[in-house]
Design an enzyme around this catalytic site. Sequence first.
Site, PDB file in Angstrom:
ATOM      1  N   ASN A 282     -63.259 -65.505  34.516  1.00 41.30           N
ATOM      2  CA  ASN A 282     -64.313 -66.693  34.000  1.00 41.30           C
ATOM      3  C   ASN A 282     -64.489 -67.809  34.895  1.00 41.30           C
ATOM      4  O   ASN A 282     -63.758 -67.628  35.909  1.00 41.30           O
ATOM      5  CB  ASN A 282     -63.614 -67.389  32.679  1.00 41.30           C
ATOM      6  CG  ASN A 282     -62.114 -67.836  33.505  1.00 41.30           C
ATOM      7  OD1 ASN A 282     -61.123 -67.280  33.450  1.00 41.30           O
ATOM      8  ND2 ASN A 282     -61.984 -69.123  33.649  1.00 41.30           N
TER       9      ASN A 282
ATOM     10  N   MET B 143     -52.502 -68.810  37.235  1.00 42.53           N
ATOM     11  CA  MET B 143     -51.193 -69.025  36.833  1.00 42.53           C
ATOM     12  C   MET B 143     -50.050 -67.966  37.477  1.00 42.53           C
ATOM     13  O   MET B 143     -49.006 -68.284  36.805  1.00 42.53           O
ATOM     14  CB  MET B 143     -50.910 -68.993  35.354  1.00 42.53           C
ATOM     15  CG  MET B 143     -51.969 -69.929  34.672  1.00 42.53           C
ATOM     16  SD  MET B 143     -51.781 -69.656  32.801  1.00 42.53           S
ATOM     17  CE  MET B 143     -53.400 -70.316  32.429  1.00 42.53           C
ATOM     18  N   SER B 144     -50.338 -67.408  38.689  1.00 41.52           N
ATOM     19  CA  SER B 144     -49.338 -66.717  38.990  1.00 41.52           C
ATOM     20  C   SER B 144     -49.354 -66.482  40.595  1.00 41.52           C
ATOM     21  O   SER B 144     -49.822 -67.392  41.332  1.00 41.52           O
ATOM     22  CB  SER B 144     -49.399 -65.123  38.445  1.00 41.52           C
ATOM     23  OG  SER B 144     -50.870 -64.691  39.112  1.00 41.52           O
TER      24      SER B 144
ATOM     25  N   HIS C 291     -49.835 -57.155  29.691  1.00 42.11           N
ATOM     26  CA  HIS C 291     -48.941 -56.902  30.814  1.00 42.11           C
ATOM     27  C   HIS C 291     -48.299 -55.805  30.372  1.00 42.11           C
ATOM     28  O   HIS C 291     -47.547 -55.901  29.112  1.00 42.11           O
ATOM     29  CB  HIS C 291     -48.243 -58.011  31.283  1.00 42.11           C
ATOM     30  CG  HIS C 291     -48.756 -59.115  32.161  1.00 42.11           C
ATOM     31  ND1 HIS C 291     -48.743 -58.835  33.407  1.00 42.11           N
ATOM     32  CD2 HIS C 291     -49.525 -60.063  31.841  1.00 42.11           C
ATOM     33  CE1 HIS C 291     -49.392 -59.844  34.082  1.00 42.11           C
ATOM     34  NE2 HIS C 291     -50.130 -60.671  32.978  1.00 42.11           N
TER      35      HIS C 291
ATOM     36  N   HIS D 153     -56.980 -66.371  26.597  1.00 38.61           N
ATOM     37  CA  HIS D 153     -56.573 -65.358  27.104  1.00 38.61           C
ATOM     38  C   HIS D 153     -57.116 -63.830  26.803  1.00 38.61           C
ATOM     39  O   HIS D 153     -57.307 -62.915  27.318  1.00 38.61           O
ATOM     40  CB  HIS D 153     -54.862 -65.179  26.696  1.00 38.61           C
ATOM     41  CG  HIS D 153     -54.234 -64.097  27.373  1.00 38.61           C
ATOM     42  ND1 HIS D 153     -54.214 -64.105  28.757  1.00 38.61           N
ATOM     43  CD2 HIS D 153     -53.479 -63.144  26.759  1.00 38.61           C
ATOM     44  CE1 HIS D 153     -53.399 -62.839  28.949  1.00 38.61           C
ATOM     45  NE2 HIS D 153     -52.901 -62.292  27.828  1.00 38.61           N
TER      46      HIS D 153
ATOM     47  N   TYR E  24     -44.571 -69.790  33.807  1.00 39.66           N
ATOM     48  CA  TYR E  24     -44.701 -70.453  32.510  1.00 39.66           C
ATOM     49  C   TYR E  24     -44.152 -69.853  31.319  1.00 39.66           C
ATOM     50  O   TYR E  24     -43.846 -70.309  30.284  1.00 39.66           O
ATOM     51  CB  TYR E  24     -46.133 -70.655  32.111  1.00 39.66           C
ATOM     52  CG  TYR E  24     -46.925 -69.183  32.098  1.00 39.66           C
ATOM     53  CD1 TYR E  24     -47.047 -68.418  30.841  1.00 39.66           C
ATOM     54  CD2 TYR E  24     -47.987 -68.759  32.847  1.00 39.66           C
ATOM     55  CE1 TYR E  24     -47.621 -67.244  30.760  1.00 39.66           C
ATOM     56  CE2 TYR E  24     -48.747 -67.695  32.787  1.00 39.66           C
ATOM     57  CZ  TYR E  24     -48.436 -66.798  31.777  1.00 39.66           C
ATOM     58  OH  TYR E  24     -49.074 -65.655  31.297  1.00 39.66           O
ATOM     59  N   GLU E  25     -43.548 -68.398  31.615  1.00 41.79           N
ATOM     60  CA  GLU E  25     -42.735 -67.804  30.409  1.00 41.79           C
ATOM     61  C   GLU E  25     -41.424 -68.742  30.222  1.00 41.79           C
ATOM     62  O   GLU E  25     -41.030 -68.679  29.187  1.00 41.79           O
ATOM     63  CB  GLU E  25     -42.445 -66.275  30.820  1.00 41.79           C
ATOM     64  CG  GLU E  25     -43.871 -65.950  30.736  1.00 41.79           C
ATOM     65  CD  GLU E  25     -43.703 -64.155  31.330  1.00 41.79           C
ATOM     66  OE1 GLU E  25     -42.987 -63.325  30.614  1.00 41.79           O
ATOM     67  OE2 GLU E  25     -44.466 -63.928  32.283  1.00 41.79           O
TER      68      GLU E  25
ATOM     69  N   SER F 173     -52.812 -59.685  34.829  1.00 39.74           N
ATOM     70  CA  SER F 173     -53.122 -59.585  33.619  1.00 39.74           C
ATOM     71  C   SER F 173     -54.574 -58.673  33.516  1.00 39.74           C
ATOM     72  O   SER F 173     -55.467 -58.803  33.927  1.00 39.74           O
ATOM     73  CB  SER F 173     -53.799 -60.825  33.101  1.00 39.74           C
ATOM     74  OG  SER F 173     -52.818 -61.841  32.821  1.00 39.74           O
TER      75      SER F 173
ATOM     76  N   HIS G 205     -44.246 -64.622  34.726  1.00 39.38           N
ATOM     77  CA  HIS G 205     -44.868 -65.792  35.211  1.00 39.38           C
ATOM     78  C   HIS G 205     -43.774 -67.202  34.943  1.00 39.38           C
ATOM     79  O   HIS G 205     -43.002 -66.866  34.163  1.00 39.38           O
ATOM     80  CB  HIS G 205     -46.027 -66.158  34.249  1.00 39.38           C
ATOM     81  CG  HIS G 205     -47.022 -65.213  34.349  1.00 39.38           C
ATOM     82  ND1 HIS G 205     -46.878 -64.044  33.692  1.00 39.38           N
ATOM     83  CD2 HIS G 205     -48.325 -64.848  34.995  1.00 39.38           C
ATOM     84  CE1 HIS G 205     -47.929 -63.159  33.749  1.00 39.38           C
ATOM     85  NE2 HIS G 205     -48.765 -63.535  34.562  1.00 39.38           N
TER      86      HIS G 205
ATOM     87  N   ALA H 116     -55.459 -62.387  37.748  1.00 40.14           N
ATOM     88  CA  ALA H 116     -56.800 -62.762  36.985  1.00 40.14           C
ATOM     89  C   ALA H 116     -56.751 -64.349  37.288  1.00 40.14           C
ATOM     90  O   ALA H 116     -55.957 -64.976  37.249  1.00 40.14           O
ATOM     91  CB  ALA H 116     -56.763 -62.383  35.544  1.00 40.14           C
TER      92      ALA H 116
HETATM   93  N1  HPA Z   1     -57.507 -70.867  34.774  1.00 36.24           N
HETATM   94  C1  HPA Z   1     -56.147 -70.304  35.028  1.00 36.24           C
HETATM   95  N2  HPA Z   1     -55.594 -69.017  34.898  1.00 36.24           N
HETATM   96  C2  HPA Z   1     -56.675 -68.232  34.564  1.00 36.24           C
HETATM   97  C3  HPA Z   1     -57.771 -68.458  34.203  1.00 36.24           C
HETATM   98  C4  HPA Z   1     -58.367 -69.681  34.325  1.00 36.24           C
HETATM   99  O1  HPA Z   1     -59.540 -70.338  34.348  1.00 36.24           O
HETATM  100  N3  HPA Z   1     -58.700 -67.346  34.175  1.00 36.24           N
HETATM  101  C5  HPA Z   1     -57.637 -66.285  34.284  1.00 36.24           C
HETATM  102  N4  HPA Z   1     -56.443 -66.724  34.510  1.00 36.24           N
END
Ligand code: HPA
Length: 264
Positions: free
Chosen positions: A226, A202-203, A55, A238, A79-80, A24, A77, A107
């Site tokens: 973050n 998440m990947s 993406h 996001h 989750y999609e 991402s 992903h 990310a």
């Molecule tokens: N958690 C999960 N996925 C992420 C995060 C997070 O804090 N930051 C960027 N992708």
Amino acid sequence: MSEVAKIIRARTKLAPKIALVLGSGLGGLVDAVEAPTVIDYADLPGFPAPSVSGHRGSLLVGRLSGTPVAVMAGRAHYYEHGKADVMRPALEALHAIGVGTLILTNAAGSLMPEAPPGSVMLIEDHLNLAGANPLIGEPTDRRFVGMTTAYDADLRAMATSAAKAEGIALPSGVYAWFSGPSFETPAEIRMARTLGADAVGMSTVPEVILARFLRMRVLAFSVITNMAAGITGAELSHEDTKEVAPQGGEKLARILTRLLGELR
Ligand code: HPA
């Protein structure tokens, strides 16, 4: 050779042994690829149709620091659609054209003070907290993939040297996979920390499992966008992921550009 591998072969004379998957907000890395042949995922049967903003959906085959490389700009992903094996056809196609080393990027949120937003973390191991696995349903005994040395030690050492030469801090840590798409709760982050996580995302974990299934060597990086939930009290979004990712992405591009020059 598979149909899709034939399509890639027909479009380019380069035969990359290394592939790179961009996470991402890390699409900026595509600019570093020299004279790429660009193929839309739509033209590559089995490649994922990306549905996540930030993406792209194209395969680039070109050179990075002179080394042939295939770059997946855009991934799918879990989750999609709830399918942990969405990346399997794409990785199988790359394997079929001769790719033996897979470099994954994502990310992620950080649990490590020494990896603040805008920094890059080298992944040394993972925790599969999503509980899904891309090899569920694989009927052969090859499904019992060893994960003891999943993140290649030699490649990690090379990445560490490349970062040092670029003057970029590259802490190493454990990446925990949560399914998403909701971000984690502060309690989940405290749990992950207790379990040994240094970053969450998440990947990547399903791709690492698939790559090891295909006997590829793996190197993986998290670009920290973050601090993980509850650490600063700020709400996560996001939008922030997409906004901050290019900062670490620029550092990662320098590390990868140097590394690829040595990986010929
Ligand atoms: N958690 C999960 N996925 C992420 C995060 C997070 O804090 N930051 C960027 N992708």
